[in-house]
Design a protein around this motif. Structure first.
Motif, PDB file in Angstrom:
ATOM      1  N   ASP A  63    -109.244  51.910  49.168  1.00 21.52           N
ATOM      2  CA  ASP A  63    -109.782  53.072  48.456  1.00 21.52           C
ATOM      3  C   ASP A  63    -108.756  53.823  47.614  1.00 21.52           C
ATOM      4  O   ASP A  63    -109.084  54.242  46.503  1.00 21.52           O
ATOM      5  N   PRO A  64    -107.504  54.051  48.079  1.00 24.63           N
ATOM      6  CA  PRO A  64    -106.555  54.781  47.223  1.00 24.63           C
ATOM      7  C   PRO A  64    -106.337  54.101  45.874  1.00 24.63           C
ATOM      8  O   PRO A  64    -106.250  54.773  44.842  1.00 24.63           O
ATOM      9  N   PRO A  75    -101.357  60.374  42.024  1.00 27.20           N
ATOM     10  CA  PRO A  75    -100.227  59.606  42.551  1.00 27.20           C
ATOM     11  C   PRO A  75    -100.673  58.402  43.377  1.00 27.20           C
ATOM     12  O   PRO A  75    -101.706  58.429  44.029  1.00 27.20           O
ATOM     13  N   LEU A  76     -99.834  57.363  43.325  1.00 23.90           N
ATOM     14  CA  LEU A  76    -100.078  56.159  44.107  1.00 23.90           C
ATOM     15  C   LEU A  76     -98.729  55.513  44.390  1.00 23.90           C
ATOM     16  O   LEU A  76     -97.840  55.512  43.532  1.00 23.90           O
ATOM     17  N   ARG A 217     -98.160  49.224  52.234  1.00 18.30           N
ATOM     18  CA  ARG A 217     -99.539  49.687  52.120  1.00 18.30           C
ATOM     19  C   ARG A 217     -99.670  50.486  50.832  1.00 18.30           C
ATOM     20  O   ARG A 217     -98.720  51.154  50.422  1.00 18.30           O
ATOM     21  N   VAL A 218    -100.828  50.404  50.196  1.00 14.40           N
ATOM     22  CA  VAL A 218    -101.121  51.292  49.075  1.00 14.40           C
ATOM     23  C   VAL A 218    -101.394  52.669  49.649  1.00 14.40           C
ATOM     24  O   VAL A 218    -102.220  52.824  50.550  1.00 14.40           O
ATOM     25  N   ASP A 219    -100.702  53.677  49.144  1.00 20.90           N
ATOM     26  CA  ASP A 219    -100.749  55.019  49.726  1.00 20.90           C
ATOM     27  C   ASP A 219    -100.892  56.030  48.594  1.00 20.90           C
ATOM     28  O   ASP A 219    -100.227  55.915  47.566  1.00 20.90           O
ATOM     29  N   ASP A 220    -101.741  57.029  48.792  1.00 17.76           N
ATOM     30  CA  ASP A 220    -101.919  58.043  47.750  1.00 17.76           C
ATOM     31  C   ASP A 220    -100.999  59.241  47.925  1.00 17.76           C
ATOM     32  O   ASP A 220    -101.098  60.223  47.180  1.00 17.76           O
TER      33      ASP A 220
END
Length: 277
Positions: A63-64, A75-76, A217-220
């Motif tokens: 989802d992020p 941001p990502l 991990r993809v992180d917002d």
């Protein structure tokens, strides 16, 4: 995003990939060769790719990432287990090709495969100028955005069968995509299978002198993160080392807007001696 990716009618069209890789008379008679790609169907006037269930959990469907692509901004980050985070330049990815990108596009030859095309700025720019090209990405949201921008694209991993295997004139690994799969040598070996014998590979290397394989991990940046997956970061020196190990030789190195690029070709086989049979 666990549903199948939809590619608009005509997005994958004659001339967008190497001759014979994809043929289209109408959307109802699309056929794909070279790699036995057989998971395309027609749905409400569009070409739809059936998505295997295993791809539903792909990290770039998190989802992020999807929200950032829909918004066109961060941001990502890619976050390691130790908490270190690598900022991802979503705004640049979602914008038009910039001056640094154009140094890459000018060097492209023949039909072009953009591996990990993201939201598609490079494919869209190539298509706009009539270049034969195809973007691939495991993110359905990225592929959908690429298609909306006018670039042909498929929701596909580079490690899956692809159209035009063995005939691509140029392959692109830009925006850190040498990290795909967490094993640069395996990725470089796979790309070699996709290329024409004289094909050109253009890679964007990390600015730092690094050679690391990590799980990220993809992180917002606000506590919402996707599933962990393997990734790699390599600077120019490490890239050249890995490339040499699997039969690539450097052609050119350049820097544009603080981004470093390397172009490579397959090392030609050594000539056979007169005594060899």
């Amino acid at each position: 995003m666990s549903t199948a990716e939809t590619v608009r009618e005509g997005a994958v069209h004659e001339g967008s990939v190497p001759d014979g890789a994809v043929r289209e008379g109408s959307v109802h008679d699309v056929s794909v060769r070279e790699g036995s790609v057989h998971d395309l169907s027609v749905h409400h006037g569009a070409v739809r790719e059936r998505t295997p269930a295993r791809r539903a959990a792909a990290p770039w469907h998190a989802d992020p990432y999807v929200r950032a692509l829909h918004a066109g901004r961060g941001p990502l980050f890619l976050r390691r287990a130790d908490g270190w985070m690598l900022p991802l330049d979503v705004e640049r990815w979602c914008a038009d090709a910039d001056a640094a990108d154009r140094t890459v596009l000018r060097r492209c030859q023949g039909p072009i495969l953009d591996i990990g095309c993201g939201p598609g700025r490079l494919v869209a720019a190539l298509a706009l100028h009539g270049r034969r090209c195809l973007g691939i990405d495991v993110s359905q949201a990225a592929v959908a955005r690429t298609v909306r921008a006018g670039g042909p694209a498929l929701c596909r991993s580079v490690f899956e069968p692809l159209p035009g295997e063995g005939r691509w004139g140029t392959a692109l690994l830009i925006d850190g995509n040498i990290g795909i799969g967490g094993d640069p040598r395996a990725l470089l070996a796979r790309v070699a299978q996709l290329m024409a014998p004289d094909g050109l590979l253009i890679v964007e290397a990390a600015a730092a002198d690094v050679d690391e394989r990590v799980r990220v991990r993809v992180d917002d940046g606000r506590g919402d993160a996707g599933t962990a997956f393997p990734w790699a970061r390599v600077g120019v020196r490490a890239l050249l080392h890995h490339a040499h190990a699997v039969g690539w030789c450097p052609v050119e190195q350049w820097t544009a807007r603080d981004r470093g690029f390397v172009s490579l070709r397959r090392t030609p086989p050594l000539p056979r001696s007169g005594t060899e049979r």
